[in-house]
Every structure is written in structure tokens, then in C-alpha cells.
Design an enzyme around this catalytic site. Structure first.
Site, PDB file in Angstrom:
ATOM      1  N   LYS A  93       0.834  -1.217   0.000  1.00 45.53           N
ATOM      2  CA  LYS A  93       0.000   0.000   0.000  1.00 45.53           C
ATOM      3  C   LYS A  93       0.863   1.260   0.000  1.00 45.53           C
ATOM      4  O   LYS A  93       0.756   2.105   0.884  1.00 45.53           O
ATOM      5  CB  LYS A  93      -0.990  -0.032   1.163  1.00 45.53           C
ATOM      6  CG  LYS A  93      -1.906  -1.260   1.066  1.00 45.53           C
ATOM      7  CD  LYS A  93      -3.047  -1.214   2.056  1.00 45.53           C
ATOM      8  CE  LYS A  93      -3.979  -2.406   1.908  1.00 45.53           C
ATOM      9  NZ  LYS A  93      -3.405  -3.706   2.287  1.00 45.53           N
TER      10      LYS A  93
HETATM   11  O1  LIG Z   1      -5.082  -4.468  -0.174  1.00 49.28           O
HETATM   12  C1  LIG Z   1      -5.465  -5.429   0.517  1.00 49.28           C
HETATM   13  O2  LIG Z   1      -5.030  -6.540   0.317  1.00 49.28           O
HETATM   14  C2  LIG Z   1      -6.579  -5.217   1.454  1.00 49.28           C
HETATM   15  C3  LIG Z   1      -7.507  -4.253   1.109  1.00 49.28           C
HETATM   16  C4  LIG Z   1      -8.730  -4.197   1.788  1.00 49.28           C
HETATM   17  O3  LIG Z   1      -9.619  -3.433   1.452  1.00 49.28           O
HETATM   18  N1  LIG Z   1      -8.937  -5.048   2.830  1.00 49.28           N
HETATM   19  C5  LIG Z   1      -8.003  -5.958   3.228  1.00 49.28           C
HETATM   20  O4  LIG Z   1      -8.284  -6.726   4.155  1.00 49.28           O
HETATM   21  N2  LIG Z   1      -6.790  -6.010   2.584  1.00 49.28           N
HETATM   22  C6  LIG Z   1      -5.732  -6.942   3.032  1.00 49.28           C
HETATM   23  O5  LIG Z   1      -6.159  -8.278   2.776  1.00 49.28           O
HETATM   24  C7  LIG Z   1      -5.785  -9.140   3.862  1.00 49.28           C
HETATM   25  C8  LIG Z   1      -7.041  -9.684   4.489  1.00 49.28           C
HETATM   26  O6  LIG Z   1      -6.733 -10.647   5.449  1.00 49.28           O
HETATM   27  P1  LIG Z   1      -7.827 -11.618   6.109  1.00 49.28           P
HETATM   28  O7  LIG Z   1      -8.932 -10.761   6.607  1.00 49.28           O
HETATM   29  O8  LIG Z   1      -7.060 -12.298   7.199  1.00 49.28           O
HETATM   30  O9  LIG Z   1      -8.272 -12.576   5.035  1.00 49.28           O
HETATM   31  C9  LIG Z   1      -4.911  -8.284   4.773  1.00 49.28           C
HETATM   32  O10 LIG Z   1      -3.564  -8.423   4.371  1.00 49.28           O
HETATM   33  C10 LIG Z   1      -5.380  -6.870   4.515  1.00 49.28           C
HETATM   34  O11 LIG Z   1      -4.384  -5.917   4.724  1.00 49.28           O
END
Ligand SMILES: O=C(O)c1cc(=O)[nH]c(=O)n1[C@@H]1O[C@H](COP(=O)(O)O)[C@@H](O)[C@H]1O
Length: 276
Positions: A93
Site C-alpha cells: 500500500k
Molecule cells: O489491499 C489489501 O489486500 C486489502 C484491502 C482491503 O480493502 N482489505 C483488506 O483486508 N486487505 C488486506 O487483505 C488481507 C485480508 O486478510 P484476512 O482478513 O485475514 O483474510 C490483509 O492483508 C489486509 O491488509
């Protein structure tokens, strides 16, 4: 990796799963702590257990940067361990004034200087075109731009009306003047459901990185109903829901089981849509 190559991988594996490597010392199974580099060992075993089921891996760099020098080494070695035909995402990011973004781009894309060359990096759009363009100077490398995120705070800015659009719609419209769908994807959270229809009106052909399935409760069926396109166009990420399925000695097998459940659901969706 090109867009066509990514679609071919999706067809070959009958999956559009991205496994998120958000690996931290307090969550990985404690028996791994006897290894010289416990997180690297964890990541390797997760990759070995899931690499035939997914088309992408997404280490979130926060989970590596917090361990300083050793964390960067773990991120580098993890990137090296990801098979070449699997799309790699540095979820960092980033985005800053042009000359600074250029250095971020070197960090994640230039293997000669940094020993890593991810296929893509997540970038925040807030600072505008010159903060994003340095990432676009690398051949076959991708910018994954934050558009409509999965977190509650998405409403603070992304849903604000700016003229006739909401801010996330402006981001999608304007950024299409910076790069094509061969080099840019958008992040759209799985928790946004029907908003995928609005995104697809503006970006019918782009790939979308969709985090939020699993631990955040996003609905895969709903996302696909509105988000699927003629080249699939979706990379669905689950991190904690897969990698922390068990904290015992069986963690890799349990991670595989969770990845397999998602892969099988995806396979059915691809078959039904006539994409495989
Ligand atoms: O850019 C991302 O990957 C991201 C964007 C977003 O809107 N929401 C989001 O959860 N993420 C990322 O996606 C992953 C989600 O993880 P879990 O919720 O454990 O599946 C994390 O690494 C967050 O930082």
C-alpha cells in the site's frame, strides 16, 4: 506476468484463489519457534500445501517490516519460494511523490537491487498520477490500486460524493487514463457485495483483487455474481481463514483443507460461467 498468462493459470488450476501470507510470530504454531526462521518455515509449508490450489500469494509487508532486518530477509526468501507461475503481490500500500514512489517501485520490482521482483504491488491512489506512474515503468508488472476497501472506514472518504461520482468511482475513472487493464487492477473488498456491479460498470475488463473472504465475512457467491467477467477478472484473497486454520502440528493440512473448500467453490463458479 501478463493478463493473458494470469487467465491461463486460472483456467489450468480452475481456481482464482489468492492466499494471503499475513504471518506473525504470535499466531503461527508454537512448535515452529525452534526453527532459525519460524515465519519462513511457516510460509514454506503453507506454500507447499496450497500451491496447486491457488493462482496468487499475497504477503502483506507489514507482517515482515515489523521484524526489521530479519523481516525483510523473510519477505525476500518468501518471494523466492513462490513458484514462478504463481502471481505474487507485495501488499505494501505505497504511494508518495514521484521520486520516492520510484524507490518503492525499485524495492518491490527490481530484483538486481532488492533481490525481489514481485508481479505487483498495492498502491494508494490519494497522491495522484505522479505517485503511481513510477510503478508503471516496469514491463509486465502491475499496480493494484485501492478503490473500495473492505474495512468499516471505507465510508469516510471512498463513498463521499465528488461531483456526480463517489470518490472510489472517480479513482477508477481517472486512473484508467494512467494505465490499461493490462497493468492495473483495483482492490475491491469482498464485504462490498452489490457494489461490484457499480465497479464493473466502470471497469468491465479489469482484474479486481478481492480481500475480505474468510475472517472478514465477505461472500464469495455475491462477489462472483456481480464481479466475474469474461477472463474471470477476480483474485479472491483469504489470509487468516486459510493460514491460521489450525495452530497445531497439522496447520499445513488444515490450511490446505480451507484453501480446497474455496478452490472447489471457485471451480464450480468457473464451470457454470463457461470459463473452463
Ligand atoms: O489491499 C489489501 O489486500 C486489502 C484491502 C482491503 O480493502 N482489505 C483488506 O483486508 N486487505 C488486506 O487483505 C488481507 C485480508 O486478510 P484476512 O482478513 O485475514 O483474510 C490483509 O492483508 C489486509 O491488509
Amino acid at each position: 506476468m501478463t493478463k493473458q498468462q494470469l487467465f491461463e493459470q486460472i483456467q489450468k488450476k480452475r481456481s482464482f484463489l489468492c492466499v494471503g501470507l499475513d504471518s506473525s510470530l504470535d499466531k503461527i504454531p508454537q512448535h515452529l519457534l525452534r526453527y532459525e526462521n519460524p515465519i519462513l518455515e511457516f510460509n514454506k509449508q503453507i506454500i507447499d500445501a496450497t500451491k496447486d490450489l491457488c493462482v496468487a500469494y499475497k504477503p502483506n509487508t507489514a507482517f515482515y517490516e515489523c521484524y526489521g532486518k530479519k523481516g525483510w530477509e523473510t519477505l525476500t526468501e518468501t518471494w523466492k519460494y513462490i513458484p514462478n507461475d504463481i502471481f505474487s503481490i507485495a501488499d505494501a500500500k505505497r504511494g508518495d511523490i514521484g521520486n520516492t514512489s520510484a524507490m518503492y517501485a525499485e524495492t518491490f520490482f527490481n530484483e538486481v537491487s532488492s533481490e525481489m521482483s514481485f508481479d505487483s504491488v498495492t498502491v494508494a491512489p490519494y497522491m495522484g498520477s505522479d505517485s503511481v506512474s513510477p510503478f508503471l515503468t516496469f514491463k509486465d508488472k502491475w499496480v493494484i490500486l485501492l478503490a473500495l476497501t473492505s474495512n468499516a472506514g471505507h465510508a469516510d472518504f471512498q463513498l463521499q460524493e465528488v461531483g456526480e461520482d463517489r470518490l472510489f468511482e472517480k479513482v477508477i475513472k481517472i486512473s484508467q487514463t494512467w494505465a490499461t487493464d493490462e497493468q492495473m487492477m483495483y482492490v475491491v473488498g469482498a464485504t462490498r457485495g452489490a457494489a461490484f456491479g457499480d465497479v464493473r460498470k466502470l471497469a468491465p475488463d479489469h482484474f479486481l483483487l478481492v480481500p475480505g473472504v474468510g475472517a472478514q465475512g465477505g461472500d464469495l457467491g455475491e462477489v462472483c455474481k456481480y464481479g466475474l467477467n469474461s477472463q474471470c477478472g477476480l483474485l479472491i484473497n483469504s489470509s487468516r481463514g486459510i493460514i491460521y486454520a489450525s495452530q497445531g502440528e497439522d496447520f499445513a493440512e488444515r490450511a490446505r483443507e480451507e484453501a480446497l473448500k474455496l478452490k472447489e467453490e471457485m471451480e464450480q463458479i468457473l464451470v457454470k460461467a463457461g470459463l473452463v
